[in-house]
Design an enzyme around this catalytic site. Structure first.
Site: not given
Length: 304
Positions: A184, A197
């Site tokens: 990400s 996350y």
């Protein structure tokens, strides 16, 4: 003094030229990192994609089928997997293998291994991943925190490592293969409100880079792919925009940068966004006002 001024001007010019060079190469990937038409099929016969029932995973499955590979799609929803399999078989005339597995659970790798161990895997895409919640929250405010910790480590970290453990031996034996680990854009800096996350995605980054160093000499290409906004269920199917790409747009763009190095943002727009975010002072991201405004922004984007 004149010499010092000249050194500063020269250094500045070199920095500007380096940045312009990076921008230029990003704008022309087909020139700098060309990929032959038979590149993927020369690596093997199958593409294996975790989280392949929708979103980015489905888009990778469609693209690799279009490029000539048979496809293995892995997810926990048999209904969704069967639907994608029918679409690919009808449109692309490829073999599609469906493996139902909940990668948030422990010890699922043996179940997957028995299906794909003998396949000639050209590409592995470790795409599956989850957020602790749609909206960003502080760590302790996460609902069902203990459960989420286990699920996220299993899904975002352990599943990726186990899939590499399953597929890598065959690639090493054949001396070729590709592994794409989906990270990400927010793995590049500590990101409050998505702390758990983003930390799992940092693991994806470091693991991928280390693995590439270990197995590059074996003819294996391992790359971490670091998108920002992609319109998927994970972010509530936010409307595509200059920042948020459709899964199909992102996948086709990211594959153009396959030879660009051990890490890619996958698109020019996300690369520029990454440069901007990394330029933001760390203290600004740590401000309580930022946390609140960021949460409100995401809520608005998701129609909340």
């Amino acid at each position: 003094m004149a010499l010092i001024e000249f050194i500063f001007v020269l250094s500045g010019a070199c920095i500007v030229l380096a940045w312009l060079g990076r921008v230029f190469t990003m704008l022309a990937p087909k020139v700098f990192w060309p990929i032959p038409g038979n590149f993927f099929t020369s690596m093997g016969k199958w593409a294996v994609i975790t989280g392949g029932s929708d979103g980015i995973g489905k888009a990778y499955a469609e693209e690799f089928a279009r490029l000539g590979l048979n496809v293995v799609i892995i997810s926990r929803s048999k209904e969704k997997l069967d639907r994608v399999a029918r679409e690919l078989e009808n449109k692309m005339d490829r073999k599609v293998m469906v493996i139902v597995a909940d990668l948030t659970k422990n010890d699922i790798d043996g179940h997957i291994k028995k299906y794909i161990q003998g396949l000639e895997v050209a590409v592995l895409v470790n795409n599956v991943g989850i957020l602790p919640s749609y909206l960003p929250y502080k760590f302790l405010d996460t609902v069902h925190l203990e459960e989420k910790i286990n699920q996220m480590i299993n899904c975002n970290v352990k599943a990726m490592v186990k899939m590499c453990q399953i597929v890598l031996p065959g690639m090493v034996k054949r001396g070729q293969g590709i592994i794409l680990n989906i990270s990400s854009g927010i793995s590049k800096t500590p990101w409050p409100m998505y702390t758990l996350y983003s930390s799992t995605k940092v693991f994806v980054e470091i693991f991928s880079r280390g693995l590439q160093a270990e197995y590059k000499s074996n003819g294996i290409l391992i790359q971490s792919v670091c998108p920002f906004g992609v319109s998927t269920a994970m972010i509530g199917f936010q409307k595509p925009s200059i920042i948020t790409l459709t899964p199909e747009e992102f996948v086709r763009s990211s594959l153009r940068y396959l030879k660009a190095g051990e890490q890619t943002y996958g698109s020019v727009r996300h690369t520029v966004m990454g440069w901007i975010i990394q330029a933001i002072p760390a203290w600004a991201l740590r401000k309580e006002a930022f946390h609140q405004s960021f949460q409100e922004y995401v809520k608005k984007q998701m129609g909340g």
